[in-house]
Scaffold this active site. Structure first.
Site, PDB file in Angstrom:
ATOM      1  N   ASP A 133       0.782  -1.233   0.000  1.00 56.92           N
ATOM      2  CA  ASP A 133       0.000   0.000   0.000  1.00 56.92           C
ATOM      3  C   ASP A 133       0.818   1.290   0.000  1.00 56.92           C
ATOM      4  O   ASP A 133       0.251   2.384  -0.097  1.00 56.92           O
ATOM      5  CB  ASP A 133      -0.975   0.001   1.186  1.00 56.92           C
ATOM      6  CG  ASP A 133      -0.271  -0.253   2.521  1.00 56.92           C
ATOM      7  OD1 ASP A 133       0.885   0.171   2.695  1.00 56.92           O
ATOM      8  OD2 ASP A 133      -0.892  -0.878   3.396  1.00 56.92           O
ATOM      9  N   HIS A 140       6.365  -7.720  -1.488  1.00 56.78           N
ATOM     10  CA  HIS A 140       5.294  -8.059  -2.428  1.00 56.78           C
ATOM     11  C   HIS A 140       4.959  -6.926  -3.394  1.00 56.78           C
ATOM     12  O   HIS A 140       3.882  -6.910  -3.982  1.00 56.78           O
ATOM     13  CB  HIS A 140       4.047  -8.504  -1.659  1.00 56.78           C
ATOM     14  CG  HIS A 140       4.262  -9.804  -0.929  1.00 56.78           C
ATOM     15  ND1 HIS A 140       3.561 -10.166   0.196  1.00 56.78           N
ATOM     16  CD2 HIS A 140       5.137 -10.813  -1.166  1.00 56.78           C
ATOM     17  CE1 HIS A 140       3.993 -11.349   0.618  1.00 56.78           C
ATOM     18  NE2 HIS A 140       4.941 -11.758  -0.187  1.00 56.78           N
TER      19      HIS A 140
HETATM   20  P1  CNA Z   1      -2.748 -11.557   7.229  1.00 52.13           P
HETATM   21  O1  CNA Z   1      -2.488 -12.982   6.973  1.00 52.13           O
HETATM   22  O2  CNA Z   1      -4.079 -10.998   6.868  1.00 52.13           O
HETATM   23  O3  CNA Z   1      -2.497 -11.345   8.782  1.00 52.13           O
HETATM   24  C1  CNA Z   1      -2.711 -10.105   9.408  1.00 52.13           C
HETATM   25  C2  CNA Z   1      -2.351 -10.275  10.863  1.00 52.13           C
HETATM   26  O4  CNA Z   1      -2.363  -8.994  11.471  1.00 52.13           O
HETATM   27  C3  CNA Z   1      -3.298 -11.158  11.658  1.00 52.13           C
HETATM   28  O5  CNA Z   1      -2.543 -12.052  12.440  1.00 52.13           O
HETATM   29  C4  CNA Z   1      -4.068 -10.170  12.551  1.00 52.13           C
HETATM   30  O6  CNA Z   1      -4.355 -10.717  13.826  1.00 52.13           O
HETATM   31  C5  CNA Z   1      -3.077  -9.048  12.686  1.00 52.13           C
HETATM   32  N1  CNA Z   1      -3.672  -7.731  12.874  1.00 52.13           N
HETATM   33  C6  CNA Z   1      -4.714  -7.177  12.193  1.00 52.13           C
HETATM   34  N2  CNA Z   1      -4.892  -5.906  12.574  1.00 52.13           N
HETATM   35  C7  CNA Z   1      -3.953  -5.651  13.518  1.00 52.13           C
HETATM   36  C8  CNA Z   1      -3.622  -4.522  14.297  1.00 52.13           C
HETATM   37  N3  CNA Z   1      -4.304  -3.374  14.198  1.00 52.13           N
HETATM   38  N4  CNA Z   1      -2.597  -4.611  15.181  1.00 52.13           N
HETATM   39  C9  CNA Z   1      -1.898  -5.759  15.311  1.00 52.13           C
HETATM   40  N5  CNA Z   1      -2.168  -6.874  14.605  1.00 52.13           N
HETATM   41  C10 CNA Z   1      -3.167  -6.810  13.705  1.00 52.13           C
HETATM   42  O7  CNA Z   1      -1.646 -10.627   6.535  1.00 52.13           O
HETATM   43  P2  CNA Z   1      -0.102 -10.913   6.270  1.00 52.13           P
HETATM   44  O8  CNA Z   1       0.495  -9.603   5.934  1.00 52.13           O
HETATM   45  O9  CNA Z   1       0.516 -11.746   7.295  1.00 52.13           O
HETATM   46  O10 CNA Z   1      -0.197 -11.808   4.953  1.00 52.13           O
HETATM   47  C11 CNA Z   1       0.581 -11.528   3.923  1.00 52.13           C
HETATM   48  C12 CNA Z   1      -0.215 -11.028   2.682  1.00 52.13           C
HETATM   49  C13 CNA Z   1      -1.312 -10.041   2.966  1.00 52.13           C
HETATM   50  C14 CNA Z   1       0.740 -10.257   1.845  1.00 52.13           C
HETATM   51  O11 CNA Z   1       0.856 -10.889   0.618  1.00 52.13           O
HETATM   52  C15 CNA Z   1       0.165  -8.850   1.656  1.00 52.13           C
HETATM   53  O12 CNA Z   1       0.478  -8.350   0.383  1.00 52.13           O
HETATM   54  C16 CNA Z   1      -1.276  -9.042   1.823  1.00 52.13           C
HETATM   55  N6  CNA Z   1      -2.090  -7.851   2.145  1.00 52.13           N
HETATM   56  C17 CNA Z   1      -1.561  -6.602   2.166  1.00 52.13           C
HETATM   57  C18 CNA Z   1      -2.373  -5.516   2.464  1.00 52.13           C
HETATM   58  C19 CNA Z   1      -1.759  -4.133   2.466  1.00 52.13           C
HETATM   59  O13 CNA Z   1      -0.862  -3.849   1.686  1.00 52.13           O
HETATM   60  N7  CNA Z   1      -2.226  -3.259   3.374  1.00 52.13           N
HETATM   61  C20 CNA Z   1      -3.722  -5.697   2.751  1.00 52.13           C
HETATM   62  C21 CNA Z   1      -4.249  -7.014   2.698  1.00 52.13           C
HETATM   63  C22 CNA Z   1      -3.425  -8.072   2.407  1.00 52.13           C
END
Ligand code: CNA
Length: 244
Positions: free
Chosen positions: A109, A124
């Protein structure tokens, strides 16, 4: 004092005690900015689409059904008007003060750079960079937003692909090597907002051999047992309480 207060005090001491921190993060870092993650209860995997998100975000799907891909991508990934939150901002401040050496992120992002972070390894890729699949012309995110349907190159008419690593695609070698070097040389690794289940990215944390491993995550992860400090709380709120 609650146990969260105690843990934040411990984190403050660890931060005070080093000038070689590396941060490794994921989608949870940006949920407080309003971008859904993948695996939380209100994450993308728990919403219902015609195809599962893993399939939509794969190379094969992009090539076969670019229109469906872009419908999802515009709706859920190319979120408009998002701003860095307290976690992004504090990490940028830690770098500015010379305490943090790099941010290694799985996010696409661009919010770390928007907050002012300079050394950011985007495992990524990024939605901010896009290229024509034929002539390789660069397009920014505004161009992508302004297009309807499948974005096409204004020079040659071919489809534009975002520089994000889709499932089935490999990570950029230089980015991975730089991230590994930063993690290997770090004295303290803070892992936050990631489920640590997406490989090979998640495996990079195993290169850490420094003194203190800290985990800040809402949910449990496979690294909890190895960490010196685990804080199960929203990462923006945690970083907001750390002074630099
Ligand atoms: P995931 O697998 O969705 O895990 C997210 C983790 O963050 C979970 O364990 C949640 O409990 C934890 N979590 C959520 N909100 C909070 C918070 N406010 N404070 C603390 N912990 C929190 O996502 P990962 O990043 O582990 O998985 C990798 C993927 C997700 C990558 O390929 C990314 O590109 C992909 N992704 C990216 C985005 C972005 O760029 N913002 C959004 C959605 C997915």
């Amino acid at each position: 004092m609650s146990s969260l207060d105690e843990k934040i005090e411990q984190l403050q001491k660890l931060v005070d005690d080093t000038d070689n921190i590396v941060f490794f993060g994921g989608a949870g870092v940006s949920t407080e900015s309003g971008i859904p993650d993948f695996r939380s209860q209100d994450g993308l995997y728990n919403q219902h689409y015609k195809y599962p998100p893993e399939e939509i975000l794969s190379h094969t799907f992009f090539m076969r059904k670019p229109d469906e891909f872009y419908r999802f991508y515009r709706d859920k990934i190319l979120v408009e008007g998002v701003l860095p939150n307290k976690a992004h901002r504090k990490l940028a401040e830690l770098e500015e003060k010379g305490k943090l050496k790099a941010v290694v992120t799985q996010n696409i992002d661009g919010l770390h750079q928007a907050a002012g972070s300079r050394t950011v390894y985007e495992l990524h890729g990024s939605v901010l960079r896009n290229h024509c699949m034929k002539c390789r012309k660069f397009f920014d995110v505004e161009y992508m937003r302004a297009q309807e349907g499948v974005p096409k190159c204004d020079e040659c008419g071919e489809i534009i692909k975002p520089d994000v690593v889709l499932y089935e695609e490999g990570l950029d070698d230089y980015t991975v090597q730089s991230a590994v070097r930063a993690i290997t040389e770090a004295d303290m690794l803070i892992i936050g907002g990631t489920s640590l289940v997406v490989y090979p990215a998640a495996g990079l944390v195993n290169y850490f051999r420094g003194r203190n491993l800290v985990l800040i995550n809402k949910g449990e992860t496979g690294m909890d047992g190895k960490a010196d400090l685990v804080i199960n709380a929203p990462i923006g709120e945690v970083f907001d309480r750390i002074s630099v």
